[in-house]
Design a protein around this motif. Structure first.
Motif, PDB file in Angstrom:
ATOM      1  N   VAL A  80       0.891  -1.155   0.000  1.00  0.00           N
ATOM      2  CA  VAL A  80       0.000   0.000   0.000  1.00  0.00           C
ATOM      3  C   VAL A  80       0.930   1.206   0.000  1.00  0.00           C
ATOM      4  N   SER A  81       0.881   1.998  -1.051  1.00  0.00           N
ATOM      5  CA  SER A  81       1.747   3.167  -1.153  1.00  0.00           C
ATOM      6  C   SER A  81       0.884   4.399  -1.412  1.00  0.00           C
ATOM      7  N   SER A  82       1.524   5.560  -1.571  1.00  0.00           N
ATOM      8  CA  SER A  82       0.714   6.776  -1.698  1.00  0.00           C
ATOM      9  C   SER A  82       1.399   7.800  -2.585  1.00  0.00           C
ATOM     10  N   ILE A  83       0.594   8.780  -2.994  1.00  0.00           N
ATOM     11  CA  ILE A  83       1.083   9.903  -3.784  1.00  0.00           C
ATOM     12  C   ILE A  83       0.530  11.194  -3.167  1.00  0.00           C
ATOM     13  N   SER A  84       1.130  12.319  -3.533  1.00  0.00           N
ATOM     14  CA  SER A  84       0.599  13.617  -3.101  1.00  0.00           C
ATOM     15  C   SER A  84       1.180  14.675  -4.018  1.00  0.00           C
ATOM     16  N   GLY A  85       0.824  15.942  -3.773  1.00  0.00           N
ATOM     17  CA  GLY A  85       1.397  17.025  -4.555  1.00  0.00           C
ATOM     18  C   GLY A  85       0.427  17.634  -5.543  1.00  0.00           C
ATOM     19  N   PRO A  86       0.928  18.459  -6.470  1.00  0.00           N
ATOM     20  CA  PRO A  86       0.051  19.204  -7.385  1.00  0.00           C
ATOM     21  C   PRO A  86      -0.712  18.338  -8.376  1.00  0.00           C
ATOM     22  N   SER A  87      -0.302  17.083  -8.534  1.00  0.00           N
ATOM     23  CA  SER A  87      -0.993  16.185  -9.470  1.00  0.00           C
ATOM     24  C   SER A  87      -2.167  15.464  -8.817  1.00  0.00           C
ATOM     25  N   VAL A  88      -2.410  15.748  -7.536  1.00  0.00           N
ATOM     26  CA  VAL A  88      -3.504  15.116  -6.794  1.00  0.00           C
ATOM     27  C   VAL A  88      -4.445  16.195  -6.263  1.00  0.00           C
ATOM     28  N   VAL A  89      -5.731  16.010  -6.482  1.00  0.00           N
ATOM     29  CA  VAL A  89      -6.737  16.966  -6.000  1.00  0.00           C
ATOM     30  C   VAL A  89      -7.736  16.229  -5.124  1.00  0.00           C
ATOM     31  N   ASP A 172      -1.359  10.680   0.692  1.00  0.00           N
ATOM     32  CA  ASP A 172      -0.641  10.893   1.962  1.00  0.00           C
ATOM     33  C   ASP A 172      -1.558  11.313   3.104  1.00  0.00           C
ATOM     34  N   ILE A 173      -2.409  12.287   2.858  1.00  0.00           N
ATOM     35  CA  ILE A 173      -3.201  12.851   3.959  1.00  0.00           C
ATOM     36  C   ILE A 173      -4.199  11.836   4.511  1.00  0.00           C
ATOM     37  N   PHE A 174      -4.727  10.947   3.667  1.00  0.00           N
ATOM     38  CA  PHE A 174      -5.641   9.912   4.155  1.00  0.00           C
ATOM     39  C   PHE A 174      -4.895   8.880   4.995  1.00  0.00           C
ATOM     40  N   ALA A 175      -3.633   8.623   4.626  1.00  0.00           N
ATOM     41  CA  ALA A 175      -2.812   7.698   5.423  1.00  0.00           C
ATOM     42  C   ALA A 175      -2.560   8.282   6.814  1.00  0.00           C
ATOM     43  N   ILE A 176      -2.266   9.584   6.872  1.00  0.00           N
ATOM     44  CA  ILE A 176      -2.040  10.234   8.168  1.00  0.00           C
ATOM     45  C   ILE A 176      -3.323  10.230   8.998  1.00  0.00           C
ATOM     46  N   GLU A 177      -4.437  10.500   8.354  1.00  0.00           N
ATOM     47  CA  GLU A 177      -5.743  10.431   9.032  1.00  0.00           C
ATOM     48  C   GLU A 177      -5.935   9.067   9.692  1.00  0.00           C
ATOM     49  N   ARG A 178      -5.577   8.014   8.965  1.00  0.00           N
ATOM     50  CA  ARG A 178      -5.726   6.651   9.479  1.00  0.00           C
ATOM     51  C   ARG A 178      -4.807   6.413  10.682  1.00  0.00           C
ATOM     52  N   THR A 179      -3.578   6.916  10.594  1.00  0.00           N
ATOM     53  CA  THR A 179      -2.621   6.801  11.708  1.00  0.00           C
ATOM     54  C   THR A 179      -3.167   7.479  12.960  1.00  0.00           C
ATOM     55  N   LEU A 180      -3.715   8.669  12.788  1.00  0.00           N
ATOM     56  CA  LEU A 180      -4.257   9.409  13.935  1.00  0.00           C
ATOM     57  C   LEU A 180      -5.464   8.699  14.535  1.00  0.00           C
ATOM     58  N   LYS A 181      -6.338   8.178  13.693  1.00  0.00           N
ATOM     59  CA  LYS A 181      -7.551   7.512  14.195  1.00  0.00           C
ATOM     60  C   LYS A 181      -7.213   6.251  14.983  1.00  0.00           C
ATOM     61  N   TYR A 182      -6.128   5.576  14.598  1.00  0.00           N
ATOM     62  CA  TYR A 182      -5.743   4.363  15.329  1.00  0.00           C
ATOM     63  C   TYR A 182      -5.063   4.696  16.654  1.00  0.00           C
ATOM     64  N   ASN A 183      -4.278   5.765  16.673  1.00  0.00           N
ATOM     65  CA  ASN A 183      -3.437   6.061  17.842  1.00  0.00           C
ATOM     66  C   ASN A 183      -3.989   7.123  18.791  1.00  0.00           C
ATOM     67  N   TYR A 184      -4.940   7.917  18.312  1.00  0.00           N
ATOM     68  CA  TYR A 184      -5.453   9.029  19.119  1.00  0.00           C
ATOM     69  C   TYR A 184      -6.983   9.057  19.068  1.00  0.00           C
ATOM     70  N   GLU A 185      -7.591   9.700  20.064  1.00  0.00           N
ATOM     71  CA  GLU A 185      -9.051   9.824  20.109  1.00  0.00           C
ATOM     72  C   GLU A 185      -9.458  11.084  19.351  1.00  0.00           C
ATOM     73  N   ILE A 186      -9.689  10.955  18.050  1.00  0.00           N
ATOM     74  CA  ILE A 186     -10.045  12.142  17.261  1.00  0.00           C
ATOM     75  C   ILE A 186     -11.412  12.022  16.589  1.00  0.00           C
ATOM     76  N   GLU A 187     -12.120  10.922  16.861  1.00  0.00           N
ATOM     77  CA  GLU A 187     -13.386  10.654  16.158  1.00  0.00           C
ATOM     78  C   GLU A 187     -14.426  11.757  16.345  1.00  0.00           C
ATOM     79  N   ASN A 188     -14.422  12.404  17.516  1.00  0.00           N
ATOM     80  CA  ASN A 188     -15.416  13.447  17.790  1.00  0.00           C
ATOM     81  C   ASN A 188     -14.772  14.820  17.944  1.00  0.00           C
TER      82      ASN A 188
END
Length: 365
Positions: A80-89, A172-188
């Protein structure tokens, strides 16, 4: 976050950055995620610049990936890999109330007005994140991702040349979102993410666990270091040592202490660093203002999470807390992951994307 511990898909999280390659392989034990293997390999400084010819960079990336996988036979060949930057909207849009199957047939028409590229030049993906009422009409709120086909195809080609099978290509940003949801209480909560990479900084506001307002800034540590090199006539390694050991000298007490020790170089570097970071904070202020303009301030942003290579700068979290008057924390992607004690604290923020990619293999659906 919904994790399937019965999921037998073995995937490695693979974050190919501008400055380094991060690999994370997670398995499960006692219904928790377990760190089986991890790697961080730096790319040569001469290929970090965005001006580096792609073919020069790709050859080195392929060699490094082949080397990592040949030396670690237990790593799965699916990634599972990722991309980001000006080519992604990434855009949140409102569409008629349709099923996912129905929307998949019409998403290109619905999304086209929001995409700054020709629709035939992009791969489109979407996720229905909820139902809303707009002027008395029920609609779906949808996150749309459009990625330039040539960028995605090139990314896949690099992986396949290494014998790696791309199971998912994420952002990239969705991967970070997933990391935060697993490790921190951010759901609400409403939180902000700032991921400072070498050439790019991903910023997003995650609302109740969903990244809705996202931006990729063409600023990163490479820019900061090179500007500082011009200002101070120092080598980059020397500048990094100052960033790590002294970083941002922010309080009056600290400044007085440094003056009393005649540490003028450290104070000068800190002052210039604050000026350079102003470019980052100005863009983040714009994003936060835009978010509040759209949503109102009924549920303010409760925390800023920092990740990426920029976290080597000492007191960076304190700078953001002071600048935005919002509590700021450096992300630990391994906070709730077993067997991660051997990952050094100073390297952990580098893995926010890679861990989130590795987690994706264990999500239902």
């Amino acid at each position: 976050m919904e994790i399937s511990f019965l999921n037998r898909k073995k995937c490695v999280g693979l974050d190919i950055g501008s400055k380094n390659i991060k690999v994370v392989y997670l398995t499960t034990r006692q219904k928790k995620l377990y760190l089986n293997n991890w790697h961080l390999v730096n790319l040569p400084n001469e290929i970090v610049s965005l001006e580096t010819p792609p073919e020069n960079r790709e050859a080195i990336v392929i060699d490094i990936l082949k080397n990592i996988f040949s030396k670690n036979k237990n790593l799965p060949k699916k990634s599972v890999s990722s991309i980001s930057g000006p080519s992604v909207v990434i855009r949140p849009i409102k569409v008629p109330l349709l099923t996912k199957e129905e929307l998949s047939k019409s998403i290109s028409i619905e999304a086209e007005p929001y995409i700054p590229f020709a629709i035939k030049e992009v791969y489109l993906s979407f996720d229905i994140i909820g139902e809303i009422l707009e002027e008395g009409v029920r609609k779906n709120e949808v996150i749309v991702v459009a990625a330039k086909k040539d960028v995605v195809d090139k990314h896949i080609n690099i992986l396949t040349q290494c014998g790696i099978v791309p199971k998912y290509i994420d952002v990239d940003i969705f991967a970070i979102e997933r990391t935060l949801k697993y490790n921190y209480e951010i759901e609400n909560e409403n939180v902000c993410v700032v991921n400072i990479g070498a050439n790019m900084t991903n910023v997003a506001i995650i609302e109740n666990g969903v990244a809705k307002t996202c931006r990729d800034l063409p600023l990163g540590m490479f820019y900061i270091l090179n500007e500082m090199k011009k200002l101070k006539q120092m080598e980059i390694e020397e500048i990094i040592n100052y960033f790590k050991n002294d970083g941002l000298i922010l309080t009056d007490e600290e400044k007085e202490e440094y003056l009393s020790q005649n540490k003028k170089v450290e104070l000068s570097i800190s002052k210039d660093l604050v000026a350079l970071l102003k470019e980052f904070s100005t863009e983040l202020h714009k994003l936060i203002d835009f978010y509040y303009f759209q949503k109102g301030e009924q549920k303010p942003i409760s925390k800023i999470f920092l990740s990426g290579g920029g976290c080597v700068i000492k007191n960076l979290a304190l700078y953001f807390t002071s600048e935005f008057k919002i509590e700021t924390e450096i992300v630990d992607p391994f906070k709730r992951i077993l067997n991660a004690d051997d990952v050094p604290n100073e390297l952990r923020p580098f893995f926010a994307v890679a861990v989130g990619l590795a987690i994706k293999g264990y999500q239902n659906g």
